[in-house]
Write a protein that holds these residues in place. Structure first.
Motif, short mmCIF file in Angstrom:
data_model
loop_
_atom_site.label_atom_id
_atom_site.label_comp_id
_atom_site.label_asym_id
_atom_site.label_seq_id
_atom_site.Cartn_x
_atom_site.Cartn_y
_atom_site.Cartn_z
N THR A 37 41.38 1.22 85.35
CA THR A 37 41.65 0.11 84.66
C THR A 37 42.42 -0.96 85.43
N TYR A 45 40.46 -10.23 82.91
CA TYR A 45 41.49 -9.76 81.66
C TYR A 45 42.28 -10.71 81.44
N LYS A 50 42.65 -11.74 73.27
CA LYS A 50 43.02 -10.58 72.93
C LYS A 50 43.52 -10.41 71.29
N GLN A 54 47.02 -6.29 69.08
CA GLN A 54 47.30 -5.51 70.47
C GLN A 54 48.77 -5.14 70.88
N TRP A 102 35.14 5.05 79.63
CA TRP A 102 35.58 3.89 78.75
C TRP A 102 36.34 2.97 79.84
N PHE A 106 35.06 -0.63 80.41
CA PHE A 106 35.61 -1.78 80.16
C PHE A 106 36.31 -2.71 81.05
N THR A 112 32.14 -4.72 78.08
CA THR A 112 32.98 -4.42 76.80
C THR A 112 31.96 -3.91 75.62
N ALA A 115 31.36 -0.56 76.70
CA ALA A 115 32.62 0.38 76.39
C ALA A 115 32.91 0.46 74.75
N LEU A 116 32.48 -0.36 73.92
CA LEU A 116 32.63 -0.22 72.62
C LEU A 116 31.36 1.01 72.06
N THR A 155 39.74 1.43 69.54
CA THR A 155 38.32 0.78 68.91
C THR A 155 38.45 -0.62 68.35
N ASN A 158 38.95 -2.92 71.23
CA ASN A 158 37.71 -3.41 71.81
C ASN A 158 36.57 -4.22 70.80
N THR A 159 36.73 -3.63 69.58
CA THR A 159 35.75 -4.33 68.66
C THR A 159 36.18 -6.03 68.56
#
Length: 165
Positions: A37, A45, A50, A54, A102, A106, A112, A115-116, A155, A158-159
């Motif tokens: 990460t 990032y 975002k 979040q 993941w 990600f 991404t 990752a999803l 999730t 991420n979506t």
């Protein structure tokens, strides 16, 4: 289950060894996930749009520490049941690998979409753990529920990122 026949010093040491094993696996997974990460933080990032839902960044480390602590205890409780736990422990192993992957997809690779897909499979594995663990030891199943809920949020994040970036 503590005490009783067969719970002498050797059985007690064996239970401690098993707990230490699952604690070590959790620490390794958390460490690898955290490292992967951290590799993704920075310009990429920061530039991502975002979701408004979040949580702030400081929430993630304590939540993951709690989740991995509960996962360690739940898996230890289940593993002590012997052969009946075999399927649950295989699912545990796969989810641990997918959890780390993941972070790789990600954050490190900036993939991404991959990752999803990864987290969708991880969601299914963790939900199956709730039921598998719960059938073996009810409390252990409940200990996995916060993980399933947090993954649901991850999730959704991420979506949202895939759809809006």
């Amino acid at each position: 289950m503590e005490g009783g026949a067969g719970a002498g010093p050797t059985a007690s040491a064996s239970r401690r060894d098993l707990l230490a094993l699952f604690a070590a696996l959790s620490l390794v997974a958390m460490g690898l996930g955290g490292w992967l990460t951290s590799l993704g933080f920075g310009e990429w990032y920061d530039a991502l749009k975002k979701p408004p839902f979040q949580p702030p960044g400081w929430v993630f480390s304590p939540v993951w520490a709690m989740i991995f602590t509960l996962l360690t205890i739940a898996t230890w409780r289940v593993a002590r049941r012997g052969a009946v736990a075999r399927t649950a422990l295989v699912v545990y192993g796969f989810q641990l690998v997918l959890n780390v992957l993941w972070s790789l997809f990600f954050f490190t690779l900036h993939e991404t979409g991959w990752a999803l897909m990864n987290i969708a499979v991880l969601d299914a594995l963790v939900l199956s753990m709730v039921f598998l663990y719960g059938r073996i030891d009810r409390m252990s199943g409940w200990f996995i529920v916060p993980y399933a809920v947090w993954l649901g949020l991850a999730t959704a994040i991420n979506t949202w990122i895939v759809l809006n970036n």
